[in-house]
Design a protein around this motif. Structure first.
Motif, short mmCIF file in Angstrom:
data_model
loop_
_atom_site.label_atom_id
_atom_site.label_comp_id
_atom_site.label_asym_id
_atom_site.label_seq_id
_atom_site.Cartn_x
_atom_site.Cartn_y
_atom_site.Cartn_z
N ASP A 152 0.82 -1.21 0.00
CA ASP A 152 0.00 0.00 0.00
C ASP A 152 0.86 1.26 0.00
OD1 ASP A 152 -2.18 -1.62 0.00
OD2 ASP A 152 -2.70 -1.33 2.13
N VAL A 153 1.94 1.22 0.79
CA VAL A 153 2.82 2.39 0.86
C VAL A 153 3.46 2.63 -0.50
CG1 VAL A 153 4.95 3.30 1.87
CG2 VAL A 153 3.23 2.23 3.35
N ILE B 277 1.49 4.33 -3.17
CA ILE B 277 1.37 5.79 -3.04
C ILE B 277 2.71 6.46 -3.30
CG2 ILE B 277 0.89 7.65 -1.40
CD1 ILE B 277 -1.01 5.60 0.03
N VAL B 278 3.75 5.91 -2.67
CA VAL B 278 5.05 6.60 -2.66
C VAL B 278 5.76 6.50 -4.02
CG1 VAL B 278 7.32 6.57 -1.57
CG2 VAL B 278 5.28 6.32 -0.18
#
Lengths: 342, 251
Positions: free
Chosen positions: A319-320, A323-324
């Motif tokens: 998930d990170v 986004i990142v």
């Protein structure tokens, strides 16, 4: 010979010598005309040896002891051999009942078994002697021997054993003082005191030659038999009564064990808490307390469960990175740096 | 040095707006000049707490972002809710509740530089000590902007598994954005939980300071979203816990 058997034999023989000497002493200093219940404390010895050492050691003490006693007294070592067997049985039977099965005499039930086995052993021993005499020896005549020999032998041994064996076991620590055993010992003591009063008054009457008519003596026999019968009935009633009294405590004990093991619903207390007396009140309070403890325990367990924080680290990393690892994010990060630098 | 504090949570219903409003009011009561921006453009709501009737708000954050007005015109003085003892000042920059305005911002988006500029102007124009940013839950572009702009980030979570997982993502993303200061606040903790143990566990799990654990308060529920809890119940356990959070983030 294995060491246990050696120990049993040795103990049996040593106590047999003691028993034999005591027997010969009471044969020499025979209480004159103490017809019903004599003072014959040594009978407790084979019984106690059977219970504390081994049933077989008890048998040896009774059997061999009687041989020694008869020999010293000049009766002839094996003339009354049926009584050797009788004494052996009196040492054997309480041992069989108690030695292995009841390591701690701490309940009324255990105490009842002990006393019952003593009375039974005396009956079985005397009975065996009588049957053997009737079959082989023919020293006794019936029914004349019944009041003069058979009944006094049984009553004397039974009452002496009934009084003295518990005393020895108490000293030896085999009888543990609990609420139950204290109560039954107290009641037993009262019963014995009343029996001894009867026996003593009869003995005194006979000694003082207050009674010379055979018919009166006969009446005293009946009185003695009745009082020993009362002893037995009273004891059985006491056992039942004390068990009824202490059963709620046992139930409370089981309930406490249940709580210790983490069970907080206590159906075993239902009968006790229905009682109107102090124990009923105690049981009701105990039930409430267990309920509260259970609630607290549950809430504690809920807390522990709520304090569990599990994070799926792989999902988090995915998930990170979703986004990142985007151009938008990289641009945003640049701008954020500029803002903060400014 | 004025401070921008963003309040965020991964999921909705964590009590973001309430916490932001309470912290802002407490600071204002202590004599600070405090602004609150509602950047939850999709579902604005904080104005209710400050008793601001949307009809009275001729201009909103939306108008500023479309260049229709200066930021100063979207700033409303709501200090009256602090009561007679007011010493500081409390300002609100609301979002528009008109559905057309909401759809338009969502469709066209806005630029972070503009947003940052607007905040800067508002801070200077109203001499703000603190500016609280109430955000929309989740991690969309607008909330990432708020995090990127913030000096201090407060992340709210409730003690349940879904919040735990989402918060883990939020914390990592915020770290990637190099937020200078970040605190977690556990909200709506059931009375059965020991606050200190929970705080320690959360802090260890996220390797992040926990500013406080707020108990689940029935009074708060009754109050609903009208009124500021800290002003009406300062001595309740929740009131004291919010005060504790303030002291943690002030230092």
């Amino acid at each position: 010979m294995n060491p246990d058997a050696k120990k049993i034999l040795l103990a049996g023989l040593i106590f047999a010598v003691v028993y034999g000497l005591l027997n010969s002493l009471s044969n020499i200093f025979l209480l004159p005309s103490a017809p019903i219940i004599s003072f014959r404390p040594q009978i407790a010895l084979p019984m106690a040896v059977g219970i504390l050492v081994h049933p077989l050691a008890g048998f040896i003490t009774g059997f061999a002891g009687n041989v020694v006693g008869d020999a010293i007294s000049g009766f002839g070592a094996f003339k009354f051999w049926n009584w050797h067997i009788a004494n052996g049985l009196m040492g054997l039977i309480p041992g069989l009942a108690v030695y292995r099965h009841i390591r701690r005499i701490d309940t009324v039930r255990a105490f009842g078994i002990l006393q019952g086995s003593i009375v039974f052993a005396c009956a079985a021993g005397v009975g065996t002697a009588v049957v053997l005499d009737w079959l082989f020896l023919h020293f006794m005549t019936f029914p004349a021997s019944l009041p003069s020999w058979i009944l006094p032998a049984f009553l004397t041994d039974a009452v002496n054993g009934f009084i003295l064996v518990p005393a020895i076991l108490l000293i030896a620590g085999r009888i543990v003082l609990t609420l139950e055993t204290r109560t039954i010992l107290m009641i037993t003591g009262l019963l014995i005191a009343s029996i001894l009063a009867t026996a003593g008054s009869i003995t005194w009457a006979v000694l003082d030659d207050l009674v010379s008519h055979g018919a009166m003596v006969q009446n005293f026999y009946i009185a003695a038999i009745v009082s020993v019968g009362l002893l037995v009935i009273g004891f059985v009633a006491a056992v039942v009564f004390v068990r009824k009294m202490t059963a709620p405590l046992a139930a409370l004990g089981r309930a406490a064990e249940a709580v210790e093991k983490g069970r907080y619903d206590l159906p075993e207390l239902a009968a006790v808490s229905a009682r109107a007396d102090e124990l009923g009140r105690l049981a009701r309070i105990f039930e409430q307390m267990a309920g509260k403890v259970g609630e607290r325990e549950n809430s504690l367990q809920r807390q522990v469960a709520e304090l569990q924080i599990t994070i799926d680290r792989e999902k988090q990393a995915r998930d990170v990175s979703d986004i990142v690892d985007t151009d938008y994010f990289r641009a945003l990060k640049e701008k954020a740096r500029k803002f903060r630098g400014a | 040095m004025p401070e921008i504090i963003a309040i965020h949570s991964f999921r909705g219903g964590t009590g973001k707006s309430n916490t932001a409003a309470n912290l802002a009011c407490l600071l204002a009561r202590q004599g600070r000049r405090v602004g609150v921006v509602d950047t939850d453009i999709q579902s604005p709501g904080i104005h209710v707490l400050f008793n601001l009737d949307p009809k009275d708000a001729a201009h909103t954050l939306n108008d500023f972002l479309w260049g229709k007005c200066d930021i100063g015109r979207a700033v409303y003085d709501v200090s009256r809710i602090l009561g007679p003892e007011e010493r500081g000042k409390l300002f609100l920059i609301p979002s528009s509740i008109r559905t057309g305005d909401i759809a338009r911002v969502l469709h066209y988006g806005y630029d972070i530089n503009l947003l940052k500029e607007g905040y800067q102007q508002a801070i200077e124009q109203f001499a703000l000590d603190y500016l609280f940013i109430d955000t929309h839950p989740g991690l969309n572009e607008e909330t990432l902007m708020s995090i990127a702009i913030a000096d201090t980030l407060l992340i709210l979570l409730r003690p349940d598994q879904q919040d735990y997982q989402g918060t883990a993502v939020t914390v990592e993303v915020s770290r990637a954005l190099e937020v200078p200061r970040m605190f977690l606040i556990v909200n709506k903790a059931p009375a059965s939980l020991c606050g200190d143990a929970l705080a320690a566990k959360v802090a260890a799990t996220y390797n992040c300071d926990v500013a406080g654990v707020l108990p689940h308060a029935d009074e708060m529920m009754e109050l609903g979203s009208s009124g500021i809890f800290c002003l009406t119940h300062p001595d309740s356990s929740l009131g004291r816990a919010i005060d504790g959070i303030l002291r943690r983030i002030e230092t």
